[in-house]
Design a protein around this motif. Structure first.
Motif, PDB file in Angstrom:
ATOM      1  N   ASP A 140      48.755  35.688 -16.489  1.00 21.25           N
ATOM      2  CA  ASP A 140      48.542  35.488 -15.059  1.00 21.25           C
ATOM      3  C   ASP A 140      47.165  36.034 -14.683  1.00 21.25           C
ATOM      4  O   ASP A 140      46.887  37.219 -14.901  1.00 21.25           O
ATOM      5  N   PRO A 141      46.284  35.220 -14.105  1.00 22.27           N
ATOM      6  CA  PRO A 141      44.941  35.701 -13.764  1.00 22.27           C
ATOM      7  C   PRO A 141      44.935  36.890 -12.808  1.00 22.27           C
ATOM      8  O   PRO A 141      43.946  37.618 -12.733  1.00 22.27           O
ATOM      9  N   ALA A 142      46.015  37.101 -12.060  1.00 26.91           N
ATOM     10  CA  ALA A 142      46.067  38.223 -11.119  1.00 26.91           C
ATOM     11  C   ALA A 142      46.422  39.541 -11.788  1.00 26.91           C
ATOM     12  O   ALA A 142      46.257  40.602 -11.183  1.00 26.91           O
ATOM     13  N   THR A 143      46.895  39.498 -13.023  1.00 24.39           N
ATOM     14  CA  THR A 143      47.300  40.716 -13.726  1.00 24.39           C
ATOM     15  C   THR A 143      46.080  41.532 -14.143  1.00 24.39           C
ATOM     16  O   THR A 143      45.100  40.988 -14.650  1.00 24.39           O
ATOM     17  N   ARG A 144      46.147  42.835 -13.911  1.00 25.22           N
ATOM     18  CA  ARG A 144      45.075  43.732 -14.331  1.00 25.22           C
ATOM     19  C   ARG A 144      45.501  44.661 -15.460  1.00 25.22           C
ATOM     20  O   ARG A 144      44.662  45.168 -16.196  1.00 25.22           O
ATOM     21  N   VAL A 145      46.797  44.890 -15.622  1.00 22.20           N
ATOM     22  CA  VAL A 145      47.310  45.739 -16.699  1.00 22.20           C
ATOM     23  C   VAL A 145      48.416  44.979 -17.420  1.00 22.20           C
ATOM     24  O   VAL A 145      49.455  44.681 -16.817  1.00 22.20           O
ATOM     25  N   GLY A 146      48.181  44.651 -18.670  1.00 22.59           N
ATOM     26  CA  GLY A 146      49.188  43.969 -19.464  1.00 22.59           C
ATOM     27  C   GLY A 146      49.957  44.954 -20.322  1.00 22.59           C
ATOM     28  O   GLY A 146      49.783  46.177 -20.216  1.00 22.59           O
ATOM     29  N   PRO A 147      50.799  44.465 -21.193  1.00 23.90           N
ATOM     30  CA  PRO A 147      51.544  45.346 -22.094  1.00 23.90           C
ATOM     31  C   PRO A 147      50.631  45.898 -23.182  1.00 23.90           C
ATOM     32  O   PRO A 147      49.543  45.361 -23.446  1.00 23.90           O
ATOM     33  N   LEU A 148      51.070  46.969 -23.816  1.00 24.51           N
ATOM     34  CA  LEU A 148      50.382  47.469 -24.994  1.00 24.51           C
ATOM     35  C   LEU A 148      50.689  46.554 -26.176  1.00 24.51           C
ATOM     36  O   LEU A 148      51.627  45.762 -26.149  1.00 24.51           O
ATOM     37  N   VAL A 149      49.908  46.674 -27.230  1.00 27.35           N
ATOM     38  CA  VAL A 149      49.949  45.683 -28.300  1.00 27.35           C
ATOM     39  C   VAL A 149      51.260  45.671 -29.070  1.00 27.35           C
ATOM     40  O   VAL A 149      51.661  44.642 -29.604  1.00 27.35           O
TER      41      VAL A 149
END
Length: 487
Positions: A327-336
């Motif tokens: 999602d382009p609005a996401t700034r923090v994703g999950p860790l690897v």
């Protein structure tokens, strides 16, 4: 014919000597989405004999293929064609990297997609301008010396999962520009996007063996690093792994470039505009969920403004949208990986044990039943002796540490086993530059941080050896030969 990936990005062959060859190892490497915890794709495993074949192909390309006889302009043109081919794949590559490691698409779309092509074009142009040889009058006053720059040879390129495309190209572009050949081993977590490079190399018409891709874990990496047919090693990863590689290369008297860990400091000065600083710190401190080697994870704040700085950093961390990395609005994703999440959570627990106050974050977000998420976390009321201030966490965890004066701030910044990066935040750029000069680290940003392709990047102390990017990055892949002439 190029290998074609199905919707699951399934790859079945290795890229060795310009051909797609079956692996000698049974089974495959499964890449799991950090967001859905489902299968993203599969890639073949590699046996030691496949590594031997890749190194042999790279060696033959140095002696028997057109690559060996091409002049600088021909090599530079090949790099430009490779850049074009990668650029055509940029959008798909960015999506693939996001699927593999959870990097927000807003980051991968800007860095991992088009970034490698920019790096290739920079080194292609640099190769055109750096002379292969030059004549110097002998210092004795009698005779002339011809100083030649010759490719170091076969380069083993071992790269991590956090910025797989960019960090691969920091090495590959410079090596190819110098006339070397490469064997690339990507991290298992992001093995799939490496084949985008193989497809592009084939499309660009690079001679067979110039670029080779092998896969696997630490055992394959160790076999490649210590292979008798390798002339140089270029590695980005943990300090622990870098020390092991450095020991092997030292014993073999093999040149090595090591870009390793960091525990960088952001020094916020008394005169800093907090609103401006906080906007910049979002990139410098929490890029890619803090899984960035140069992250300024120690925020040093003047004691008189400590509360205001803590609150501003906490507001920043708490405002960053957590969610689907596509999602382009996401700034923090999950860790690897789940293992990486466990590691980060153990450091938050260590911070609490050292007496830290958790200002924001500190756990997993409540809105996600799946995905390896950790909330952006700000820890306060601790000093530079705390575990979270000494060790690299590689996650979205920031420690805010007070200081009394600028001398103490610089001392705290330098009191670290690492020395990769740092930032200074001030309304007086000259003062910021003065502080930057005093910081013992390879790179420093004043009021922002961003790598410059034209300037050397690397660290001191436990952050590594050597430099990448800039003319210095090209020099890392050449050997110098002096030819003495009587006249």
């Amino acid at each position: 014919m190029s290998e074609q990936a199905d919707p699951l990005y399934r790859r079945e062959r290795l890229f060795i000597g310009g051909e797609w060859l079956p692996s000698s190892a049974p089974g495959s490497i499964a890449v799991i989405s950090p967001f859905t915890e489902e299968l993203v794709g599969q890639a073949p495993r590699t046996a030691f004999v496949d590594v031997d074949a890749a190194v042999g192909a790279a060696r033959r390309a140095l002696t028997d293929s057109p690559w060996a006889s091409w002049d600088v302009e021909s090599r530079a043109a090949a790099l430009d064609r490779l850049a074009d081919a990668l650029e055509r794949r940029a959008a798909d590559t960015a999506r693939l990297v996001t699927a593999e490691n959870g990097m927000p698409i807003s980051v991968s779309g800007a860095v991992e997609g088009p970034g490698p092509a920019r790096t290739l074009r920079y080194f292609a142009q640099l190769a055109r301008t750096v002379p292969q040889e030059e004549r110097r009058p002998a210092a004795s006053g009698s005779g002339t010396t011809v100083v030649r720059r010759e490719p170091v040879g076969v380069v083993a390129v071992v790269v991590p999962w956090n910025f797989p495309q960019s960090l691969t190209m920091f090495k590959v572009a410079a090596a190819l520009a110098a006339g070397c050949t490469v064997v690339v081993k990507p991290a298992p977590e992001t093995v799939l996007d490496a084949f985008q490079l193989a497809d592009a190399a084939q499309e660009a018409g690079l001679p067979g063996g110039v670029v080779n891709i092998v896969t696997g874990g630490a055992d394959i990496g160790a076999h490649l690093v210590g292979h008798p047919g390798v002339d140089k090693v270029a590695f980005t990863g943990s300090t622990e792994a870098g020390r092991a590689i450095g020991e092997v290369c030292g014993r073999l008297l093999r040149p090595v470039t090591l870009e390793l860990g960091g525990k960088s400091a952001a020094i916020v000065l008394d005169d800093a505009d907090l609103a401006t600083a906080v906007r910049g710190l979002a990139w410098a401190c929490l890029l890619n969920s803090g899984q960035t080697c140069y992250t300024s994870s120690r925020i040093l704040a003047p004691r008189g403004r400590y509360t205001a700085v803590v609150e501003a950093i906490a507001d920043l961390a708490g405002s960053m949208r957590i969610g689907d990395p596509a999602d382009p609005a996401t700034r923090v994703g999950p860790l690897v990986s789940a293992r990486q999440r466990d590691r980060v959570e153990s450091y938050i627990a260590a911070g609490r044990a050292d007496g830290a106050r958790v200002v924001t974050g500190g756990g997993r977000p409540a809105d996600f039943e799946r995905g390896w998420f950790v909330e952006p976390t700000v820890l306060a009321d601790l000093d530079n002796s705390a575990t979270v201030a000494r060790e690299e966490i590689f996650g979205p965890v920031l420690a805010v540490i007070p200081y009394d004066d600028l001398d103490q701030a610089v001392a705290i910044a330098n009191d670290s086993p690492y020395g990769l990066a740092g930032t200074v935040w001030t309304s007086d750029e000259d003062k910021g530059l003065e502080i930057a000069r005093r910081m013992r680290t390879g790179t420093v940003g004043v009021n922002y941080y961003n790598l410059d392709l034209g300037a050397p990047f690397g660290g001191v102390k436990a952050s590594g050896l050597g430099r990448e990017l800039g003319p210095e990055g090209l020099s890392a892949y050449v050997e110098y030969k002096s030819v003495y002439l009587r006249k």
